[in-house]
Design a protein around this motif. Sequence first.
Motif, short mmCIF file in Angstrom:
data_model
loop_
_atom_site.label_atom_id
_atom_site.label_comp_id
_atom_site.label_asym_id
_atom_site.label_seq_id
_atom_site.Cartn_x
_atom_site.Cartn_y
_atom_site.Cartn_z
N ILE A 311 1.37 -2.76 -0.38
CA ILE A 311 0.81 -1.51 -0.92
C ILE A 311 0.80 -1.47 -2.43
O ILE A 311 0.45 -0.44 -3.02
CB ILE A 311 1.57 -0.29 -0.36
CG1 ILE A 311 3.07 -0.41 -0.63
CG2 ILE A 311 1.29 -0.13 1.13
CD1 ILE A 311 3.88 0.81 -0.21
N ASN A 312 1.16 -2.56 -3.08
CA ASN A 312 1.08 -2.62 -4.54
C ASN A 312 0.04 -3.66 -4.95
O ASN A 312 -0.37 -4.49 -4.13
CB ASN A 312 2.44 -2.96 -5.16
CG ASN A 312 2.95 -4.32 -4.74
OD1 ASN A 312 3.09 -4.59 -3.55
ND2 ASN A 312 3.23 -5.19 -5.71
N SER A 313 -0.39 -3.61 -6.20
CA SER A 313 -1.27 -4.66 -6.70
C SER A 313 -0.51 -5.97 -6.81
O SER A 313 0.72 -5.98 -6.88
CB SER A 313 -1.83 -4.26 -8.08
OG SER A 313 -2.69 -3.16 -7.98
N SER A 314 -1.26 -7.06 -6.89
CA SER A 314 -0.62 -8.38 -7.00
C SER A 314 -0.02 -8.63 -8.37
O SER A 314 0.70 -9.61 -8.57
CB SER A 314 -1.64 -9.48 -6.68
OG SER A 314 -2.05 -9.38 -5.34
N GLY A 315 -0.34 -7.77 -9.33
CA GLY A 315 0.20 -7.94 -10.67
C GLY A 315 -0.49 -7.03 -11.65
O GLY A 315 -1.25 -6.14 -11.28
N HIS A 316 -0.22 -7.25 -12.93
CA HIS A 316 -0.80 -6.42 -13.97
C HIS A 316 -0.73 -7.16 -15.31
O HIS A 316 -0.01 -8.14 -15.46
CB HIS A 316 -0.05 -5.08 -14.07
CG HIS A 316 1.43 -5.22 -14.30
ND1 HIS A 316 2.00 -5.40 -15.54
CD2 HIS A 316 2.46 -5.21 -13.41
CE1 HIS A 316 3.31 -5.50 -15.42
NE2 HIS A 316 3.62 -5.39 -14.14
N PRO A 345 3.64 -9.79 -5.88
CA PRO A 345 3.39 -9.34 -4.51
C PRO A 345 4.65 -8.76 -3.89
O PRO A 345 5.78 -9.11 -4.28
CB PRO A 345 2.95 -10.62 -3.80
CG PRO A 345 3.62 -11.71 -4.57
CD PRO A 345 3.63 -11.26 -6.00
N GLY A 346 4.47 -7.88 -2.92
CA GLY A 346 5.61 -7.31 -2.24
C GLY A 346 5.22 -6.82 -0.85
O GLY A 346 4.05 -6.60 -0.55
N LEU A 347 6.22 -6.66 -0.02
CA LEU A 347 6.05 -6.09 1.31
C LEU A 347 7.07 -4.98 1.49
O LEU A 347 8.25 -5.13 1.13
CB LEU A 347 6.26 -7.16 2.39
CG LEU A 347 5.18 -8.25 2.50
CD1 LEU A 347 5.65 -9.36 3.44
CD2 LEU A 347 3.85 -7.67 2.97
N TYR A 348 6.61 -3.87 2.06
CA TYR A 348 7.46 -2.68 2.16
C TYR A 348 7.28 -2.02 3.53
O TYR A 348 6.14 -1.66 3.89
CB TYR A 348 7.08 -1.67 1.06
CG TYR A 348 6.96 -2.30 -0.30
CD1 TYR A 348 8.07 -2.42 -1.15
CD2 TYR A 348 5.74 -2.80 -0.74
CE1 TYR A 348 7.96 -3.01 -2.39
CE2 TYR A 348 5.62 -3.39 -1.99
CZ TYR A 348 6.74 -3.50 -2.80
OH TYR A 348 6.62 -4.10 -4.04
N TYR A 349 8.37 -1.87 4.25
CA TYR A 349 8.31 -1.27 5.58
C TYR A 349 9.47 -0.28 5.75
O TYR A 349 10.63 -0.70 5.83
CB TYR A 349 8.36 -2.34 6.66
CG TYR A 349 7.12 -3.19 6.69
CD1 TYR A 349 5.95 -2.74 7.30
CD2 TYR A 349 7.10 -4.44 6.06
CE1 TYR A 349 4.80 -3.51 7.30
CE2 TYR A 349 5.95 -5.21 6.06
CZ TYR A 349 4.81 -4.74 6.67
OH TYR A 349 3.66 -5.50 6.66
#
Length: 380
Positions: A311-316, A345-349
Amino acid sequence: MITMKTLADALAEKNADAYVAYDSSANADMRYLAGFLASDPYIYLYPKNGNPTIIVSAMEELRARKETSCNVITRSAAGLPDLLKEHKDPERATAHMIRNLTGAKLLVPASMQIGFAQTLMEVADITVDRTTVAAMRCIKTPEEIGHIRQVQQHNEQATRAAVEVIRKSEIDDNNGLIYEDEPVTSERIRDVIAAALRPHNCEDRDTIISCGPDTAMPHCLGTGQLLAHQPIVMDVFPQNLKTGYFADMTRTIAKGAPADEIIRMYKTVHAAKELAVSMLGPGITGAEVHNAVAAYFAEQGYETAGSSGFINSSGHGAGLEVHEGTSPSPSGGILEPGNVVTIEPGLYYPGIGGVRLEDMGVITEDGFDRFTNFEEQLIV
């Protein structure tokens, strides 16, 4: 340090007499253009003759001459006292002062306060510029790249000190972490990081030290005692107070083995980060990088829906602001040499937790020069 050709081209394109900004150095564009630190607003002028000037109070004149490469004039020398006698209102007098020094057609940034912009419109034709300075800031000079690389080195030293506290901690009867007979809290770890950064003239702001269920919320700062066998997300993005440049790095660790699902998520996020890094180079778009990461997560069985998943962008981008410029994101444009970017990158559950890993570096003529040299080890 700065090439002003892009700004000169914008003036020519808009048939404007000058670019005018009025703000403090808390505005990153002002700091970039003028190179002068001031908590009070001052005026930056870039006329079409290419002779940048700042207008400051008399008490700032000598310091400004020491710190900036721009011409420096005081408000008095620019005629403000006489204009105040005529117009009474300080903003109206300031607007007339700017017009007298520059001309009647002005280019101004979108960040100019609307109240002053309206006053300036009474004496000059203004055109709002939203992209020129941002585009200039996207392409970092070797000096800027050096500043950011140095901040990242200090970032790693500080983060390593924090990780060592967690590594050396013991586990109490409630699964909480204890170090030197005191609970290891998110706040305590932030203090360790701040103390390690301070000798290098760096400051951390809103450092994320989240644990357990809180890690499923990407920007949760975290509070209270850290727990064993739970993911701990450490997102540290200090700024050098002298140069103004930021670094940014995220690591996810655990004191003792976490749940198998967290371990699998960690391995997947690490692979996704390395996939993205392998793609970085001039000519590729940030969107292509982001979409490749999203596709990889989907292939590995990680679905994204609502507030769960990727749910986040891959970077900035990063520079004088921690988030700026061209980025590896769903709308990211073409990457060019000199772009400093992060990959995160991230994963969030919810109910499981979150994992994020982040490196940073610069796009080069033939690829990507990674600044980050910090170890990636989930279990400490």
